[in-house]
Design a protein around this motif. Structure first.
Motif, PDB file in Angstrom:
ATOM      1  N   PHE A 190      18.854  -1.567   1.394  1.00  0.00           N
ATOM      2  CA  PHE A 190      19.658  -2.026   2.525  1.00  0.00           C
ATOM      3  C   PHE A 190      21.074  -1.457   2.502  1.00  0.00           C
ATOM      4  O   PHE A 190      21.914  -1.876   3.299  1.00  0.00           O
ATOM      5  CB  PHE A 190      19.705  -3.558   2.552  1.00  0.00           C
ATOM      6  CG  PHE A 190      18.406  -4.180   2.963  1.00  0.00           C
ATOM      7  CD1 PHE A 190      18.045  -4.250   4.297  1.00  0.00           C
ATOM      8  CD2 PHE A 190      17.518  -4.649   2.009  1.00  0.00           C
ATOM      9  CE1 PHE A 190      16.829  -4.809   4.679  1.00  0.00           C
ATOM     10  CE2 PHE A 190      16.310  -5.209   2.375  1.00  0.00           C
ATOM     11  CZ  PHE A 190      15.953  -5.295   3.712  1.00  0.00           C
ATOM     12  N   HIS A 191      21.311  -0.498   1.622  1.00  0.00           N
ATOM     13  CA  HIS A 191      22.622   0.153   1.626  1.00  0.00           C
ATOM     14  C   HIS A 191      22.777   0.950   2.920  1.00  0.00           C
ATOM     15  O   HIS A 191      21.830   1.605   3.380  1.00  0.00           O
ATOM     16  CB  HIS A 191      22.752   1.085   0.420  1.00  0.00           C
ATOM     17  CG  HIS A 191      24.151   1.546   0.173  1.00  0.00           C
ATOM     18  ND1 HIS A 191      24.736   2.576   0.894  1.00  0.00           N
ATOM     19  CD2 HIS A 191      25.108   1.105  -0.691  1.00  0.00           C
ATOM     20  CE1 HIS A 191      25.973   2.755   0.464  1.00  0.00           C
ATOM     21  NE2 HIS A 191      26.232   1.889  -0.488  1.00  0.00           N
ATOM     22  N   PRO A 192      23.945   0.908   3.548  1.00  0.00           N
ATOM     23  CA  PRO A 192      24.130   1.627   4.821  1.00  0.00           C
ATOM     24  C   PRO A 192      23.769   3.108   4.754  1.00  0.00           C
ATOM     25  O   PRO A 192      23.248   3.658   5.733  1.00  0.00           O
ATOM     26  CB  PRO A 192      25.619   1.423   5.115  1.00  0.00           C
ATOM     27  CG  PRO A 192      25.974   0.151   4.422  1.00  0.00           C
ATOM     28  CD  PRO A 192      25.145   0.109   3.179  1.00  0.00           C
ATOM     29  N   LEU A 193      24.030   3.765   3.618  1.00  0.00           N
ATOM     30  CA  LEU A 193      23.715   5.189   3.537  1.00  0.00           C
ATOM     31  C   LEU A 193      22.211   5.435   3.464  1.00  0.00           C
ATOM     32  O   LEU A 193      21.719   6.439   3.997  1.00  0.00           O
ATOM     33  CB  LEU A 193      24.417   5.819   2.327  1.00  0.00           C
ATOM     34  CG  LEU A 193      25.914   6.044   2.492  1.00  0.00           C
ATOM     35  CD1 LEU A 193      26.527   6.583   1.208  1.00  0.00           C
ATOM     36  CD2 LEU A 193      26.188   7.005   3.644  1.00  0.00           C
ATOM     37  N   ASN A 194      21.462   4.544   2.810  1.00  0.00           N
ATOM     38  CA  ASN A 194      20.012   4.691   2.826  1.00  0.00           C
ATOM     39  C   ASN A 194      19.465   4.470   4.231  1.00  0.00           C
ATOM     40  O   ASN A 194      18.592   5.215   4.696  1.00  0.00           O
ATOM     41  CB  ASN A 194      19.355   3.713   1.857  1.00  0.00           C
ATOM     42  CG  ASN A 194      17.842   3.871   1.829  1.00  0.00           C
ATOM     43  OD1 ASN A 194      17.314   4.946   1.534  1.00  0.00           O
ATOM     44  ND2 ASN A 194      17.127   2.809   2.170  1.00  0.00           N
ATOM     45  N   LEU A 195      19.990   3.460   4.921  1.00  0.00           N
ATOM     46  CA  LEU A 195      19.568   3.216   6.298  1.00  0.00           C
ATOM     47  C   LEU A 195      19.953   4.379   7.206  1.00  0.00           C
ATOM     48  O   LEU A 195      19.196   4.751   8.115  1.00  0.00           O
ATOM     49  CB  LEU A 195      20.195   1.915   6.805  1.00  0.00           C
ATOM     50  CG  LEU A 195      19.781   0.643   6.048  1.00  0.00           C
ATOM     51  CD1 LEU A 195      20.515  -0.578   6.618  1.00  0.00           C
ATOM     52  CD2 LEU A 195      18.278   0.439   6.117  1.00  0.00           C
ATOM     53  N   LEU A 196      21.120   4.989   6.936  1.00  0.00           N
ATOM     54  CA  LEU A 196      21.517   6.182   7.684  1.00  0.00           C
ATOM     55  C   LEU A 196      20.529   7.313   7.426  1.00  0.00           C
ATOM     56  O   LEU A 196      20.156   8.046   8.356  1.00  0.00           O
ATOM     57  CB  LEU A 196      22.924   6.606   7.272  1.00  0.00           C
ATOM     58  CG  LEU A 196      23.439   7.919   7.877  1.00  0.00           C
ATOM     59  CD1 LEU A 196      23.560   7.804   9.392  1.00  0.00           C
ATOM     60  CD2 LEU A 196      24.773   8.316   7.260  1.00  0.00           C
ATOM     61  N   VAL A 198      20.617   9.180   0.278  1.00  0.00           N
ATOM     62  CA  VAL A 198      20.169   8.222  -0.730  1.00  0.00           C
ATOM     63  C   VAL A 198      20.779   8.544  -2.100  1.00  0.00           C
ATOM     64  O   VAL A 198      20.962   7.655  -2.935  1.00  0.00           O
ATOM     65  CB  VAL A 198      18.629   8.162  -0.791  1.00  0.00           C
ATOM     66  CG1 VAL A 198      18.039   9.223  -1.710  1.00  0.00           C
ATOM     67  CG2 VAL A 198      18.155   6.788  -1.242  1.00  0.00           C
ATOM     68  N   PHE A 199      21.116   9.805  -2.345  1.00  0.00           N
ATOM     69  CA  PHE A 199      21.847  10.166  -3.562  1.00  0.00           C
ATOM     70  C   PHE A 199      23.189   9.440  -3.609  1.00  0.00           C
ATOM     71  O   PHE A 199      23.555   8.837  -4.627  1.00  0.00           O
ATOM     72  CB  PHE A 199      22.056  11.684  -3.600  1.00  0.00           C
ATOM     73  CG  PHE A 199      23.113  12.145  -4.574  1.00  0.00           C
ATOM     74  CD1 PHE A 199      22.820  12.327  -5.914  1.00  0.00           C
ATOM     75  CD2 PHE A 199      24.414  12.409  -4.146  1.00  0.00           C
ATOM     76  CE1 PHE A 199      23.796  12.748  -6.821  1.00  0.00           C
ATOM     77  CE2 PHE A 199      25.396  12.838  -5.033  1.00  0.00           C
ATOM     78  CZ  PHE A 199      25.076  13.000  -6.373  1.00  0.00           C
ATOM     79  N   PHE A 200      23.924   9.487  -2.502  1.00  0.00           N
ATOM     80  CA  PHE A 200      25.222   8.813  -2.454  1.00  0.00           C
ATOM     81  C   PHE A 200      25.063   7.291  -2.457  1.00  0.00           C
ATOM     82  O   PHE A 200      25.890   6.579  -3.029  1.00  0.00           O
ATOM     83  CB  PHE A 200      26.008   9.270  -1.227  1.00  0.00           C
ATOM     84  CG  PHE A 200      26.488  10.692  -1.315  1.00  0.00           C
ATOM     85  CD1 PHE A 200      27.538  11.027  -2.155  1.00  0.00           C
ATOM     86  CD2 PHE A 200      25.885  11.696  -0.575  1.00  0.00           C
ATOM     87  CE1 PHE A 200      27.988  12.333  -2.254  1.00  0.00           C
ATOM     88  CE2 PHE A 200      26.336  13.009  -0.663  1.00  0.00           C
ATOM     89  CZ  PHE A 200      27.382  13.328  -1.506  1.00  0.00           C
ATOM     90  N   ALA A 201      23.998   6.778  -1.827  1.00  0.00           N
ATOM     91  CA  ALA A 201      23.757   5.340  -1.850  1.00  0.00           C
ATOM     92  C   ALA A 201      23.539   4.854  -3.277  1.00  0.00           C
ATOM     93  O   ALA A 201      24.127   3.840  -3.699  1.00  0.00           O
ATOM     94  CB  ALA A 201      22.542   4.997  -0.986  1.00  0.00           C
ATOM     95  N   ALA A 202      22.704   5.560  -4.051  1.00  0.00           N
ATOM     96  CA  ALA A 202      22.442   5.173  -5.434  1.00  0.00           C
ATOM     97  C   ALA A 202      23.710   5.267  -6.274  1.00  0.00           C
ATOM     98  O   ALA A 202      23.965   4.418  -7.138  1.00  0.00           O
ATOM     99  CB  ALA A 202      21.342   6.057  -6.020  1.00  0.00           C
ATOM    100  N   ASN A 203      24.511   6.288  -6.016  1.00  0.00           N
ATOM    101  CA  ASN A 203      25.755   6.451  -6.763  1.00  0.00           C
ATOM    102  C   ASN A 203      26.713   5.294  -6.494  1.00  0.00           C
ATOM    103  O   ASN A 203      27.337   4.761  -7.419  1.00  0.00           O
ATOM    104  CB  ASN A 203      26.398   7.788  -6.384  1.00  0.00           C
ATOM    105  CG  ASN A 203      27.633   8.086  -7.197  1.00  0.00           C
ATOM    106  OD1 ASN A 203      28.737   7.687  -6.839  1.00  0.00           O
ATOM    107  ND2 ASN A 203      27.467   8.792  -8.307  1.00  0.00           N
TER     108      ASN A 203
END
Length: 276
Positions: free
Chosen positions: A30-36, A72-77
């Motif tokens: 549910f991180h905004p970057l993953n949703l993006l 998703v790389f940036f979301a995980a980071n």
């Protein structure tokens, strides 16, 4: 953070790790970057999936790596570094095995985007079947696996980068380097009129279908190379990224060094098979 006290008080380590992994998977999905990333993948796939046999094949196999894998790389980071950026990491250090267990939980949580990517491909495949959409041919399991494997690898690498390079701008710099390396191996050694060179399967992004002349809709064949070994190559990179993340915090360094060594062997062997 609500799962942390429950994970620490009176539960076995496997149970605690399961609670933490579930919590981290929820935060990651549910991180905004993953949703993006999901939205960008849908936007990239939508116009091409029913535009002809070649675009339909590519839409099912290639866009996930770029349009979803990078966000998703940036979301995980960011999920991994959230406690440090909030200034609460010192408070959490008093919890037993906190960093090691949370890093392990984050690595397990990286499976969530992987399975989400598999589900997205399955849904698109079903839509193809329902609408009678024509493909040049249906992708193999290995070709389909590359997109979700890149989601998994992107998450694990994002976790490792957060643990080893806790400096502003480091994730962006590393992603720029990865993109440039991928561009180089995709095109190195390409002849006149060729889009890819002999090393293109050593990159992360690989478009298996050949692009014809404008408007790029004709089905004219596929780039050479074993997609199966490319998938094994990506799996080895995922294993290495996970081992690197765990090495930052684990008390069992020999174990994760051994896992890293195995990943190097897998990547080297699969890379050689790709080039043969």
């Amino acid at each position: 953070m609500s799962a942390v006290p429950h994970a620490v008080r009176g539960t076995s380590r496997p149970s605690a790790l399961r609670v933490l992994a579930t919590n981290e998977a929820r935060r990651l999905l549910f991180h905004p970057l993953n949703l993006l990333g999901v939205a960008m993948w849908c936007i990239a796939v939508g116009p091409d999936a029913w535009a002809g046999p070649r675009p339909a094949f590519t839409a099912l196999t290639a866009p996930m790596t770029l349009f979803w894998g990078v966000p998703v790389f940036f979301a995980a980071n960011l999920v991994t570094s959230s406690a440090r950026r909030a200034g609460t990491e010192e408070l959490l250090e008093v919890l037993p095995r906190w960093r090691e267990d949370r890093t392990g939980a984050l690595c397990l949580a990286a499976l969530a985007p992987f399975f989400m990517g598999v589900a997205a491909q399955a849904l698109l495949s079903c839509l193809y079947l329902v609408t009678g959409n024509q493909l040049e041919r249906f992708p193999t399991i290995a070709e389909l696996a590359c997109g979700p494997l890149n989601l998994l690898g992107g998450c694990l690498l994002g976790i490792a980068v957060a643990r080893w390079t806790p400096w502003p701008g480091a994730p962006l710099l590393i992603m720029i380097i990865l993109v440039r390396v991928n561009q180089y191996v995709n095109t190195a050694g390409a002849g006149a009129g060729q889009e890819t060179g002999p090393f293109y399967l050593l990159g992360f992004y690989a478009d298996f279908a050949l692009w014809g002349p404008h408007p790029y809709l004709a089905a004219i064949g596929f780039n050479p190379g074993p997609a199966g070994w490319h998938a094994v190559y990506l799996l080895g990179l995922c294993l290495g990224a996970g081992a690197l993340a765990m090495l930052a915090d684990s008390s069992r360094r020999r174990l994760w060094l051994a896992v890293g060594a195995v990943s190097v062997v897998v990547v080297a062997f699969a890379g050689i098979r790709v080039l043969l």
